[in-house]
Design an enzyme around this catalytic site. Structure first.
Site, PDB file in Angstrom:
ATOM      1  N   ARG A 174       4.898   9.282 -23.582  1.00 38.83           N
ATOM      2  CA  ARG A 174       3.554   8.719 -23.766  1.00 38.83           C
ATOM      3  C   ARG A 174       3.250   7.654 -22.715  1.00 38.83           C
ATOM      4  NH1 ARG A 174       0.776   5.695 -28.569  1.00 38.83           N
ATOM      5  NH2 ARG A 174      -1.340   5.932 -27.800  1.00 38.83           N
ATOM      6  N   SER A 201      23.073  12.623 -63.829  1.00 41.91           N
ATOM      7  CA  SER A 201      23.899  11.441 -63.548  1.00 41.91           C
ATOM      8  C   SER A 201      25.028  11.315 -64.570  1.00 41.91           C
ATOM      9  CB  SER A 201      23.042  10.173 -63.591  1.00 41.91           C
ATOM     10  OG  SER A 201      22.233  10.130 -62.441  1.00 41.91           O
ATOM     11  N   PHE A 210      28.609  24.733 -56.161  1.00 41.56           N
ATOM     12  CA  PHE A 210      29.262  23.838 -57.122  1.00 41.56           C
ATOM     13  C   PHE A 210      28.325  23.665 -58.314  1.00 41.56           C
ATOM     14  CE2 PHE A 210      29.765  19.266 -58.360  1.00 41.56           C
ATOM     15  CZ  PHE A 210      31.129  19.215 -58.625  1.00 41.56           C
ATOM     16  N   GLY A 211      28.742  24.160 -59.475  1.00 40.44           N
ATOM     17  CA  GLY A 211      27.856  24.139 -60.634  1.00 40.44           C
ATOM     18  C   GLY A 211      28.286  23.129 -61.681  1.00 40.44           C
ATOM     19  N   ILE A 229      21.177  23.803 -58.306  1.00 38.86           N
ATOM     20  CA  ILE A 229      22.447  24.128 -57.663  1.00 38.86           C
ATOM     21  C   ILE A 229      22.191  24.577 -56.217  1.00 38.86           C
ATOM     22  CG2 ILE A 229      24.539  25.554 -57.766  1.00 38.86           C
ATOM     23  CD1 ILE A 229      24.142  23.465 -60.122  1.00 38.86           C
ATOM     24  N   THR A 280      25.736  20.249 -62.541  1.00 40.94           N
ATOM     25  CA  THR A 280      24.512  19.692 -63.127  1.00 40.94           C
ATOM     26  C   THR A 280      23.841  20.653 -64.109  1.00 40.94           C
ATOM     27  OG1 THR A 280      24.183  18.433 -61.108  1.00 40.94           O
ATOM     28  CG2 THR A 280      22.252  18.693 -62.521  1.00 40.94           C
ATOM     29  N   GLU A 281      23.327  20.085 -65.188  1.00 38.97           N
ATOM     30  CA  GLU A 281      22.576  20.859 -66.180  1.00 38.97           C
ATOM     31  C   GLU A 281      21.300  20.102 -66.513  1.00 38.97           C
ATOM     32  OE1 GLU A 281      24.775  22.059 -69.624  1.00 38.97           O
ATOM     33  OE2 GLU A 281      26.562  22.562 -68.437  1.00 38.97           O
ATOM     34  N   GLU A 339      24.433  14.742 -54.963  1.00 44.01           N
ATOM     35  CA  GLU A 339      25.861  14.375 -55.004  1.00 44.01           C
ATOM     36  C   GLU A 339      26.072  12.972 -55.570  1.00 44.01           C
ATOM     37  OE1 GLU A 339      28.514  15.768 -52.015  1.00 44.01           O
ATOM     38  OE2 GLU A 339      27.373  17.619 -51.786  1.00 44.01           O
TER      39      GLU A 339
HETATM   40  N1  COS Z   1      38.914  10.109 -59.497  1.00 42.90           N
HETATM   41  C1  COS Z   1      39.644  10.577 -60.526  1.00 42.90           C
HETATM   42  N2  COS Z   1      39.295  10.444 -61.825  1.00 42.90           N
HETATM   43  C2  COS Z   1      38.159   9.787 -62.090  1.00 42.90           C
HETATM   44  C3  COS Z   1      37.346   9.249 -61.065  1.00 42.90           C
HETATM   45  C4  COS Z   1      37.757   9.437 -59.727  1.00 42.90           C
HETATM   46  N3  COS Z   1      37.040   8.967 -58.703  1.00 42.90           N
HETATM   47  N4  COS Z   1      36.278   8.657 -61.626  1.00 42.90           N
HETATM   48  C5  COS Z   1      36.409   8.798 -62.963  1.00 42.90           C
HETATM   49  N5  COS Z   1      37.550   9.488 -63.226  1.00 42.90           N
HETATM   50  C6  COS Z   1      38.090   9.851 -64.534  1.00 42.90           C
HETATM   51  C7  COS Z   1      38.263   8.603 -65.407  1.00 42.90           C
HETATM   52  O1  COS Z   1      39.542   8.032 -65.198  1.00 42.90           O
HETATM   53  C8  COS Z   1      38.099   9.167 -66.802  1.00 42.90           C
HETATM   54  O2  COS Z   1      39.273   9.768 -67.257  1.00 42.90           O
HETATM   55  P1  COS Z   1      40.180   9.036 -68.411  1.00 42.90           P
HETATM   56  O3  COS Z   1      39.271   8.824 -69.567  1.00 42.90           O
HETATM   57  O4  COS Z   1      41.280  10.008 -68.676  1.00 42.90           O
HETATM   58  O5  COS Z   1      40.649   7.749 -67.798  1.00 42.90           O
HETATM   59  C9  COS Z   1      37.092  10.286 -66.613  1.00 42.90           C
HETATM   60  O6  COS Z   1      37.128  10.661 -65.242  1.00 42.90           O
HETATM   61  C10 COS Z   1      35.676   9.875 -66.968  1.00 42.90           C
HETATM   62  O7  COS Z   1      35.368   8.749 -66.169  1.00 42.90           O
HETATM   63  P2  COS Z   1      34.355   7.615 -66.634  1.00 42.90           P
HETATM   64  O8  COS Z   1      34.708   7.152 -68.017  1.00 42.90           O
HETATM   65  O9  COS Z   1      34.266   6.604 -65.571  1.00 42.90           O
HETATM   66  O10 COS Z   1      33.007   8.447 -66.745  1.00 42.90           O
HETATM   67  P3  COS Z   1      31.528   8.000 -66.995  1.00 42.90           P
HETATM   68  O11 COS Z   1      30.981   8.869 -68.052  1.00 42.90           O
HETATM   69  O12 COS Z   1      31.443   6.514 -67.177  1.00 42.90           O
HETATM   70  O13 COS Z   1      30.759   8.456 -65.660  1.00 42.90           O
HETATM   71  C11 COS Z   1      30.035   8.485 -63.408  1.00 42.90           C
HETATM   72  C12 COS Z   1      31.126   8.147 -64.416  1.00 42.90           C
HETATM   73  C13 COS Z   1      28.682   7.935 -63.803  1.00 42.90           C
HETATM   74  C14 COS Z   1      30.506   7.831 -62.127  1.00 42.90           C
HETATM   75  C15 COS Z   1      29.966  10.032 -63.273  1.00 42.90           C
HETATM   76  O14 COS Z   1      29.381  10.610 -64.424  1.00 42.90           O
HETATM   77  C16 COS Z   1      29.226  10.484 -62.044  1.00 42.90           C
HETATM   78  O15 COS Z   1      29.764  10.470 -60.938  1.00 42.90           O
HETATM   79  N6  COS Z   1      27.949  10.926 -62.184  1.00 42.90           N
HETATM   80  C17 COS Z   1      27.221  11.498 -61.077  1.00 42.90           C
HETATM   81  C18 COS Z   1      27.442  12.956 -61.036  1.00 42.90           C
HETATM   82  C19 COS Z   1      27.035  13.558 -59.720  1.00 42.90           C
HETATM   83  O16 COS Z   1      27.366  13.060 -58.656  1.00 42.90           O
HETATM   84  N7  COS Z   1      26.326  14.669 -59.788  1.00 42.90           N
HETATM   85  C20 COS Z   1      25.919  15.371 -58.636  1.00 42.90           C
HETATM   86  C21 COS Z   1      26.397  16.778 -58.718  1.00 42.90           C
HETATM   87  S1  COS Z   1      26.462  17.579 -57.161  1.00 42.90           S
HETATM   88  S2  COS Z   1      24.687  17.541 -56.456  1.00 42.90           S
END
Ligand code: COS
Length: 385
Positions: A265, A129, A120-121, A154, A123-124, A356
């Site tokens: 032990r 976050s 799953f790609g 990744i 992150t950059e 994640e």
């Molecule tokens: N299910 C469906 N849609 C979702 C959702 C969910 N659980 N959470 C958010 N969305 C949608 C929102 O509705 C929004 O869409 P609309 O603007 O059309 O309403 C869009 O996604 C963006 O959401 P939001 O505005 O909440 O985004 P933010 O930039 O505030 O970020 C976080 C939200 C911080 C929660 C997100 O960036 C995140 O999860 N970051 C962590 C990433 C991560 O886990 N990385 C690990 C990679 S794998 S190791």
């Protein structure tokens, strides 16, 4: 304790045997070498376990969510690094489950039936976050897209056969210009960069991905252009409990090893002193509460009810429990703890609080849900929606 159905009990038992035979005996060696060993995929081929989340119509095992948690807990018990390989492959499949067409699902899932794996790609370097601030682009070129950019940290990066890569189809729209693509490993221009050396989960592979004019057909776009952020968020809702399951496995293992050590032990003293008894009891409470939080999330997930908040709660709680219980186990065992396998469990646990979505990000997701209860956080997206 969750009352398991006979089929779930049977799968748990056969997974435990698989882990005892194939994972536990090699875990320390793979941890030391710090490399992914294809050995695991060879051993897992016959059981089709890498296809446990693949629906029946695509030839997979189609395990329900609690059963998937049982399997991942056992893998986490045996080696969280090898468990991470399995969990990360399922994470990539989740994007295809969320938004793939029938044809895309068939294409993506078929390799999993013979223990090939995915990655799953998202992150950059500048988008961890803040998942929506990536720079990788996908520019339309006739019937194709040309992908350019890079991805970092990744899991399975260098060892996967297929990938789900997130890229901007319209950078001017920011996060609303993000899209998701299936990318096959053998596409020209797709190469592996740095392979990371890690504190824990060292038997899993973590790599940088480099994309230079990688041409993929438009048929590899998941959902529509601009659906990427929603697909990623729904994918992570589905996938985060897998980290909770690995964490429960890690915590249970540390507790079991602690008990075994004490009994060895002090063979003439079946009951340790009360201070120690209470510490073991607290560890057992944490492990069991973590498992219940996870199973609750999985039952919700299968019921079709919203589970975004619970997914974040179980990921956070279980990984915090893993960190706490494994660290307590090292402390209780003193020098033995510091020089034995218990150290690996503690190192492996740290990443559970990070990947994640860090536990700080989970707390953001949870607090948003608490402050503004959503009517229905969607958990599936139909292809083309
Ligand atoms: N299910 C469906 N849609 C979702 C959702 C969910 N659980 N959470 C958010 N969305 C949608 C929102 O509705 C929004 O869409 P609309 O603007 O059309 O309403 C869009 O996604 C963006 O959401 P939001 O505005 O909440 O985004 P933010 O930039 O505030 O970020 C976080 C939200 C911080 C929660 C997100 O960036 C995140 O999860 N970051 C962590 C990433 C991560 O886990 N990385 C690990 C990679 S794998 S190791």
């Amino acid at each position: 304790m969750t009352i398991l159905r006979p089929e779930q009990e049977r799968i748990k038992q056969s997974t435990r045997e698989f882990v005892a035979r194939n994972i536990i005996p090699r875990a320390a060696e793979f941890d030391r070498s710090g490399e992914f060993h294809p050995y695991l995929l060879d051993e897992a081929r016959e059981s089709k376990i890498f296809a446990m989340a693949v629906p029946k119509e695509y030839g997979g095992l189609d395990y329900d969510s609690v059963t998937q948690a049982l399997v991942l807990e056992e893998w986490g018990y045996g080696c969280a690094g090898m468990g991470t390989t399995l969990a990360a492959s399922i994470l990539s499949m989740d994007s295809v489950l969320v938004a793939g067409t029938d044809e895309q699902k068939r294409r993506y899932f078929t390799p999993m039936l013979s223990a090939r794996i995915g990655a799953f790609g998202l992150t950059e370097p500048g988008a961890g976050s803040d998942a929506g601030s990536g720079k990788t682009t996908a520019v339309k070129a006739g019937d194709d897209y040309l992908l350019n950019g890079s991805k970092c940290w990744i899991t399975n990066g260098a060892v996967a056969t297929v990938y789900v890569i997130y890229a901007l189809t319209d950078p001017s729209k920011g996060v609303k210009g993000l899209s998701a693509f299936i990318v096959e490993r053998d596409r020209p221009g797709f190469t592996i960069g740095t392979v990371d050396h890690k504190l824990g989960i060292r038997s899993s592979n973590t790599s940088e991905l480099l994309l230079k004019d990688v041409r993929i057909p438009a048929a590899n776009l998941l959902g529509k252009e601009g659906d990427g952020m929603k697909i990623a968020m729904k994918t992570l809702d589905l996938a985060r409990p897998a980290i909770a399951a690995l964490s429960v496995g890690l915590a249970q293992r540390a507790l079991d090893e602690c008990v075994k050590h004490l009994q060895k032990r002090f063979p003439d003293k079946p009951q340790p002193g009360q201070t120690l008894q209470f510490k073991l009891a607290d560890m057992a409470i944490q492990v069991e509460a973590a498992r219940q939080s996870l199973h609750h999330t999985m039952e919700l997930r299968d019921s079709g009810a919203p589970f975004s908040k619970e997914s974040a709660i179980s990921k956070t709680f279980c990984s915090d429990v893993a960190m706490s219980v494994t660290a307590q186990a090292v402390s209780l065992m003193g020098s033995h703890g510091y020089t034995s396998e218990l150290g690996k469990y503690m190192r492996d646990s740290k990443i559970m609080q990070i990947y994640e979505g860090t536990n700080q990000i989970q707390r953001l997701v949870i607090s948003r849900a608490v402050l503004t209860p959503a009517p229905a956080a969607v958990s599936t997206l139909k292809a083309g929606e």
